[in-house]
Design a protein around this motif. Structure first.
Motif, PDB file in Angstrom:
ATOM      1  N   SER A 371       0.825  -1.216   0.000  1.00 30.74           N
ATOM      2  CA  SER A 371       0.000   0.000   0.000  1.00 30.74           C
ATOM      3  C   SER A 371       0.860   1.267   0.000  1.00 30.74           C
ATOM      4  O   SER A 371       0.501   2.259  -0.626  1.00 30.74           O
ATOM      5  N   ASP A 372       1.988   1.247   0.703  1.00 29.46           N
ATOM      6  CA  ASP A 372       2.927   2.377   0.667  1.00 29.46           C
ATOM      7  C   ASP A 372       4.268   1.851   0.155  1.00 29.46           C
ATOM      8  O   ASP A 372       5.266   1.862   0.867  1.00 29.46           O
ATOM      9  N   ASP A 400      -6.799  -7.162  -4.212  1.00 30.58           N
ATOM     10  CA  ASP A 400      -5.791  -6.104  -4.275  1.00 30.58           C
ATOM     11  C   ASP A 400      -6.043  -5.178  -5.467  1.00 30.58           C
ATOM     12  O   ASP A 400      -5.198  -4.349  -5.795  1.00 30.58           O
ATOM     13  N   ASN A 403      -5.970  -1.211  -4.689  1.00 28.00           N
ATOM     14  CA  ASN A 403      -4.625  -0.705  -4.401  1.00 28.00           C
ATOM     15  C   ASN A 403      -3.757  -0.710  -5.651  1.00 28.00           C
ATOM     16  O   ASN A 403      -2.993   0.237  -5.901  1.00 28.00           O
ATOM     17  N   ARG A 406      -4.758   2.184  -7.821  1.00 28.41           N
ATOM     18  CA  ARG A 406      -4.271   3.449  -7.247  1.00 28.41           C
ATOM     19  C   ARG A 406      -2.805   3.674  -7.616  1.00 28.41           C
ATOM     20  O   ARG A 406      -2.411   4.773  -8.034  1.00 28.41           O
ATOM     21  N   TRP A 407      -1.986   2.622  -7.494  1.00 26.75           N
ATOM     22  CA  TRP A 407      -0.570   2.751  -7.816  1.00 26.75           C
ATOM     23  C   TRP A 407      -0.351   2.917  -9.321  1.00 26.75           C
ATOM     24  O   TRP A 407       0.542   3.661  -9.754  1.00 26.75           O
TER      25      TRP A 407
END
Length: 683
Positions: A371-372, A400, A403, A406-407
């Motif tokens: 996530s980060d 997933d 996420n 988003r990336w």
């Protein structure tokens, strides 16, 4: 081959989850770790109901409607057996929790309030917490009010409250338990004890604040599990990320597969709930007092001596420290074993690529990104630093997707070329390639792994990561990235000639069959022949049948299979030369390793591919050879420790039982032994 020669995949998976549950019942495991195993079991079962139960129920209905009565009866029998096993496991779960875990916590001065009145000494503080924190999130829904639209979301917690109102008749009211907004547990100290209270009970104990003019006749928790499958057409040609985002908003509103409820609800009230929420086609299951016990993973206690001893990740040097990581890799292959060894070398690989002026191009596949993600940030920096960065982001990695999307957007905005796989074909390979240009010479270094490039899961998934400068292997990786960039199905297996790496859809299954055939030939010629394979799941019948053939020829086959195993070991005339072990311990076993004796010229492969139908026929997977003899010897040492494990390993017998291994002689706990061996080798 007849289905009688194969375990049912869902029954096999339940056998694995049962093994996880038994680790929660293992008195030698520290108590907080036992609680985590209960959490893992519960989370696994929820996913089973979201992913597998819809498929099992659909197959049963298809066969019931068809002409094949025998197939219909078989599917009905499987569904009944699944239900029986789950019920038995749930009873075992309850017994472990109430008769073992709770008393052990009390011995430590920790009182988990469990299906009992709220202790007087904490009532005031708990009530204050209710009024100041909990009450804001409560949204009662009266089922008797016509026109009320209420749709219980997937795996969210609710209370069915029965009240007698001012008019003298019972009403049913649903109250949400806001565990998404608040911690599931609240910790309070009183009477020299540490009390831990469920959010559910905080609400139950303060119902009078919600229903001021009513008599509360009963309050029962429930949840609904829904089908998690996304509905995206194979030939969809639009914006794939947007299409999957749209589907994700609908996932929690899918077909209900299970209503799990607390005991004690009157039959009439239960039927009213089923009708009101349109749950007629769901499995109605009587559970315990509390649901979503996967939340036990966030149990708010962390006392000394109640968890595993720490194993600090071993730091690994690249060469003698005088070279960059890429220069060290070009001189000699490196192999990393997280979580025993630090994941820092992987982060360094991408960080150096982002800033090294000699690096011109970076290619990578991302299946489940953290996530980060530090890797994601490095790729963004690389693009902004003028590198050509191409990233295949798999949007269909179940649970997933959001996420990953988003990336993908973040990297695309930074100038990274984002590639999505063809819709009907997941890319599950874990590979990265870096091209460097120095003094008019182009060189490459590569990373090939058995697990995701995810620094979060690397803390508890056991995997193996090869850093290599092998020119031919890296050229084949480059060809694969070029192919993936065109977002086409594999189509013609001869499209690319892979001689070193094994790629599903191209040569992976064929090469594995050839290597098994070679062992068969050697065995029939009277030579020593052996196969050792470690993987997460074993289902695909062509490869299993070839292993049966090898066993019949006298090839000695040792398998370590963590989860699904459809192969039946030890069956006379079929698989008497095959053994299967399963290892469940503090880390999740995740590496895939394939060893073929090859008349003493051992060949060793590792990679991303389990032998499942999906991996063999519907994914791009990569398995890679280990050529460096020093690395190969080390891998064989680690694998032998797992084969010798008689502390945490069990054998899977021909009836799908998890059979404890004899504890005669030296006890071997392979994960501990591997950590100690790697620490010793590192000095």
């Amino acid at each position: 081959m007849q289905s009688a020669f194969f375990f049912d995949r869902d029954l096999s998976w339940l056998s694995f989850n049962g093994r996880v549950l038994e680790e929660a019942g293992n008195s030698h495991v520290p108590i907080l770790e036992r609680i985590k195993f209960l959490s893992i079991y519960s989370s696994n079962l929820d996913e089973f109901y979201r992913v597998r139960m819809p498929a099992v129920m659909a197959l049963e209905k298809i066969h019931q409607k068809g002409a094949d009565q025998q197939a219909a009866e078989a599917k009905t029998a499987i569904l009944k057996e699944i239900t029986t096993i789950i019920n038995r496991q749930q009873e075992r779960f309850g017994a472990i929790f109430t008769t073992e875990i709770l008393p052990l916590l009390k011995e430590k001065g920790i009182h988990l309030v469990y299906n009992e009145p709220m202790p007087d000494s904490i009532k005031e503080e708990v009530s204050a917490y209710f009024y100041t924190h909990v009450m804001a999130f409560l949204q009662p829904v009266y089922l008797s009010i016509s026109g009320i639209k209420f749709f219980p979301e997937n795996n969210k917690l609710y209370l069915l409250t029965v009240i007698e109102g001012e008019r003298g008749f019972n009403e049913l009211v649903i109250i949400n338990i806001p565990s998404d907004n608040l911690p599931r547990f609240y910790a309070v100290k009183a009477d020299n004890k540490q009390y831990v209270v469920f959010l559910d009970d905080i609400i139950k104990d303060n119902l009078s604040a919600i229903f001021k003019h009513a008599v509360i006749k009963g309050c029962f928790s429930f949840k609904i599990t829904r089908d998690a499958e996304l509905d995206v057409e194979d030939d969809y040609e639009g914006d794939l990320a947007r299409k999957i985002e749209d589907q994700l908003t609908k996932r929690d509103f899918g077909l209900a597969t299970r209503l799990l409820h607390e005991p004690g609800i009157e039959d009439g009230h239960l039927q009213l709930l089923v009708m009101a929420l349109k749950l007629q086609h769901a499995s109605i299951i009587r559970g315990g007092c509390y649901h979503n016990l996967k939340d036990l993973g966030s149990f708010p206690v962390n006392e000394a001596g109640m968890s595993y001893d720490k194993w600090p990740a071993i730091r690994v040097k690249a060469g003698d420290g005088s070279l960059s990581l890429f220069e060290a890799i070009e001189k000699k292959d490196l192999l990393l074993h997280p979580p025993y060894q630090s994941y820092d070398l992987v982060l360094r690989f991408f960080n150096e690529a982002a800033v090294d002026p000699d690096v011109s191009e970076i290619y990578v596949t991302l299946y489940r990104i953290a996530s980060d993600s530090r890797i994601g940030h490095a790729l963004v920096s690389a693009a902004r630093n003028g590198k050509k960065v191409s990233v295949l982001v798999e949007l269909k990695a179940r649970f997933d997707e959001a996420n990953n999307i988003r990336w993908a957007k973040k990297m695309k905005a930074a100038g990274v070329k984002i590639i999505y796989s063809a819709l009907s074909l997941k890319v599950h390979a874990k590979i990265a390639l870096v091209k460097r240009k120095k003094e008019k010479r182009i060189s490459c270094v590569g990373l090939l792994a058995t697990g995701n490039m995810n620094e979060s899961t690397a803390r508890f998934y056991t995997d193996h990561i090869l850093f290599t400068g092998h020119p031919e292997m890296l050229r084949e990786m480059e060809l694969l990235f070029i192919f993936l960039g065109h977002r086409k199905k594999a189509g013609n297996p001869g499209l690319i000639n892979f001689n070193h790496i094994l790629v599903a859809q191209f040569n992976l299954q064929e090469r594995f069959l050839q290597m098994i055939d070679r062992e068969i030939t050697n065995a029939r010629a009277g030579k020593e022949a052996a196969i050792t394979i470690k993987m997460n799941n074993l289902e695909e019948k062509v490869l299993i049948s070839k292993l049966y053939e090898a066993s019949q020829a006298g090839v000695q086959i040792r398998l370590i299979v963590r989860s699904i195993c459809c192969l039946k070991p030890g069956v006379p005339g079929l698989s008497e030369h095959i053994t299967v072990k399963r290892i469940v311990d503090r880390y999740l076993e995740h590496g895939r390793i394939f060893v073929f004796h090859n008349n003493a010229a051992t060949e060793l492969y590792m990679g991303s591919a389990d032998w499942m139908n999906r991996n063999i026929y519907r994914r791009i997977e990569v398995c890679f050879p280990v050529y460096d003899e020093t690395i190969k010897d080390q891998m064989l040492q680690l694998l032998q420790l797992q084969l010798d494990d008689n502390g945490q390993a069990v054998a899977i017998d021909q009836h799908l039982n998890n059979v404890p291994l004899p504890k005669n002689g030296t006890l071997v706990y392979s994960q501990k032994a591997i950590y100690e061996l790697l620490a010793k080798q590192q000095g």
